[in-house]
Design an enzyme around this catalytic site. Structure first.
Site, PDB file in Angstrom:
ATOM      1  N   SER A  77       0.759  -1.422  -0.635  1.00  0.00           N
ATOM      2  CA  SER A  77      -0.313   0.198  -0.150  1.00  0.00           C
ATOM      3  C   SER A  77       0.721   1.247   0.258  1.00  0.00           C
ATOM      4  O   SER A  77       1.783   1.146   1.195  1.00  0.00           O
ATOM      5  CB  SER A  77      -1.130   0.126   1.295  1.00  0.00           C
ATOM      6  OG  SER A  77      -1.311   1.098   1.383  1.00  0.00           O
ATOM      7  N   LYS A  95       2.037  -3.677   6.820  1.00  0.00           N
ATOM      8  CA  LYS A  95       2.240  -3.501   5.539  1.00  0.00           C
ATOM      9  C   LYS A  95       3.992  -3.123   5.403  1.00  0.00           C
ATOM     10  O   LYS A  95       4.681  -4.038   4.194  1.00  0.00           O
ATOM     11  CB  LYS A  95       1.872  -2.615   4.643  1.00  0.00           C
ATOM     12  CG  LYS A  95       0.367  -2.323   3.907  1.00  0.00           C
ATOM     13  CD  LYS A  95      -0.178  -4.335   3.032  1.00  0.00           C
ATOM     14  CE  LYS A  95      -1.615  -4.776   3.447  1.00  0.00           C
ATOM     15  NZ  LYS A  95      -1.797  -5.981   2.770  1.00  0.00           N
ATOM     16  N   TYR A 106      -1.980  -1.025  10.748  1.00  0.00           N
ATOM     17  CA  TYR A 106      -2.167  -1.608   9.209  1.00  0.00           C
ATOM     18  C   TYR A 106      -1.029  -1.307   8.630  1.00  0.00           C
ATOM     19  O   TYR A 106      -0.546  -2.033   7.886  1.00  0.00           O
ATOM     20  CB  TYR A 106      -2.973  -0.589   9.355  1.00  0.00           C
ATOM     21  CG  TYR A 106      -3.923  -1.326   7.419  1.00  0.00           C
ATOM     22  CD1 TYR A 106      -4.389  -2.369   7.284  1.00  0.00           C
ATOM     23  CD2 TYR A 106      -3.279  -0.530   6.317  1.00  0.00           C
ATOM     24  CE1 TYR A 106      -4.019  -3.206   5.341  1.00  0.00           C
ATOM     25  CE2 TYR A 106      -3.518  -0.060   4.705  1.00  0.00           C
ATOM     26  CZ  TYR A 106      -3.581  -1.438   4.129  1.00  0.00           C
ATOM     27  OH  TYR A 106      -4.081  -1.894   3.345  1.00  0.00           O
TER      28      TYR A 106
END
Ligand code: NAD
Ligand code: UDP
Length: 337
Positions: A124, A154, A150
């Site tokens: 991302s 990643k 989050y």
């Protein structure tokens, strides 16, 4: 190729499955349906005219995943499976790290056991944190100023895959840093079906347009952007799906990183206006406080993917709004009806 799609029943996975089949590949889906519905795969089958083997398993549970995949043939993997709600990751960090990290560790070990060496990973643009430049190319620093588990997961997954490749040089790994995926398949049969209150802008707007929610809250209008609202690079999910096919087909030994974005920024208010235009519905909104952890501008420099994968976006924000509206208006309750 016969491609295992972890998380293949999800928003991006379902569109990618359809695109892969359209290109002549075979797909196998592994999903635990924690954030998706088997109906998504049924509809992909209907659109594609083929049946898709589906394995229901929690990839973070390596023994369960190994048992479920025994006897299932695949020669490459696209790894979408994971949890993705930023706010939830702040509230439940251990669950987010467990699912997002354990899934990747289990998958890499399973791939080694099975002699599978090609993997495309859903990363991302969030790994860039609060980028100092716009547009952002892949050489910009990552892992600085990340504000939630989050985003860290990643970043950590990228590092895990790099280390796995160092230990297993035959690995052909592609890290795809997505910008803001939006829109739906133009048929309106598959699309984004968030559980509960949507975290992301476009599905929230779509639910306001269809009358499911009253008003949009615009998170801040004092950013250093042309109209003061946040600017993002919205990419049509079908363009993103095509990016996965290009990445999979173009993978080479080593780890390669690509931004998948359009290179064009749009503000929150520009998206509101584009959606009003596409749907013919008003989107009432209020300007509220900026959301914690948000940054002003995140726009991709997709030059590397353009050059090396011969891939570029071809669909506009207007088309994404049209397709999102088509999905939302035909499926006001998502896959549940
Ligand atoms: P999604 O939630 O629709 O899809 C993820 C899928 O993974 C779901 O079908 C879910 O049921 C499945 N899953 C979750 N945990 C699992 C587990 N332990 N075992 C098996 N399956 C599991 O999300 P999406 O928008 O399609 O995103 C796909 C990937 O792309 C995710 O890794 C996400 O973090 C990443 N990504 C998404 C965006 C975005 O804005 N949508 C942006 C950047 C990156
Ligand atoms: N946004 C907003 N209201 C919402 C959801 C999002 O104003 O209900 C804004 C948000 O501040 C950001 C942009 O819309 O500027 C895109 O947000 P989203 O959560 O979709 O993606 P991300 O923050 O991950 O880029």
């Amino acid at each position: 190729m016969r491609v295992l799609l972890t998380g293949g029943a999800g928003y991006i996975g379902s569109h990618t499955a359809l695109t892969l089949i359209g290109r002549g590949h075979e797909v196998v889906v592994l999903d635990d349906f924690s954030n998706s519905s088997p109906e998504a795969i049924r509809r992909v089958e209907e659109l594609a005219g083929v049946s898709i083997p589906v394995i229901e398993a929690d990839l973070a549970d390596r023994e369960a995943a190994r048992a479920a995949l025994a006897g299932v043939e695949f020669d490459s993997v696209i790894h979408f499976a994971g949890l993705k709600a930023v706010g939830e990751s702040v509230a439940e960090p251990t669950r987010y790290y467990r699912v997002n990290i354990d899934s990747t560790l289990a998958l890499l070990d399973l791939m080694a056991e099975r002699g599978v060496s090609r993997i495309v990973f859903s990363s991302s643009a969030t790994v860039y944190g609060d980028p100092a430049v716009s547009p952002i190319d892949e050489e910009q620093p990552v892992g600085v100023g990340l504000t939630n588990p989050y985003g860290w997961s990643k970043f950590m997954n990228e590092q895990i895959i790099r280390d796995a490749q160092r230990a297993r040089p035959e690995l052909e790994a592609v890290l795809l840093r997505y910008f803001n995926p939006v829109g739906a398949h133009p048929s309106g049969r598959i699309g984004e079906d968030p559980a509960g209150i949507p975290n992301n802008l476009m599905p929230f707007i779509a639910q306001v347009a269809v009358g499911k929610r009253e008003r949009l809250a615009v998170f801040g209008d004092t950013y250093p952007t042309p109209d003061g609202t946040g600017v993002r690079d919205y990419i049509h999910v079908m363009d993103l799906a095509e990016g996965h096919v290009a990445a999979l087909e173009g993978a080479v030994e080593g780890v390669t990183v690509y931004n998948l974005g359009s290179g064009t920024g749009s503000s929150v208010l520009e998206v509101v206006r584009a959606f009003e235009e596409a749907s013919g519905r008003p989107i009432p909104y209020d300007i509220v406080e900026a959301r914690a952890g948000d940054v002003a501008t995140v726009v991709a420099d997709p030059a590397r993917a353009n050059a090396e994968l011969d891939w570029r976006t071809t669909r506009t924000l207007a088309e994404a709004c049209r397709d999102s509206w088509s999905w939302q208006s035909q499926n006001p309750g998502g896959y549940a009806g």
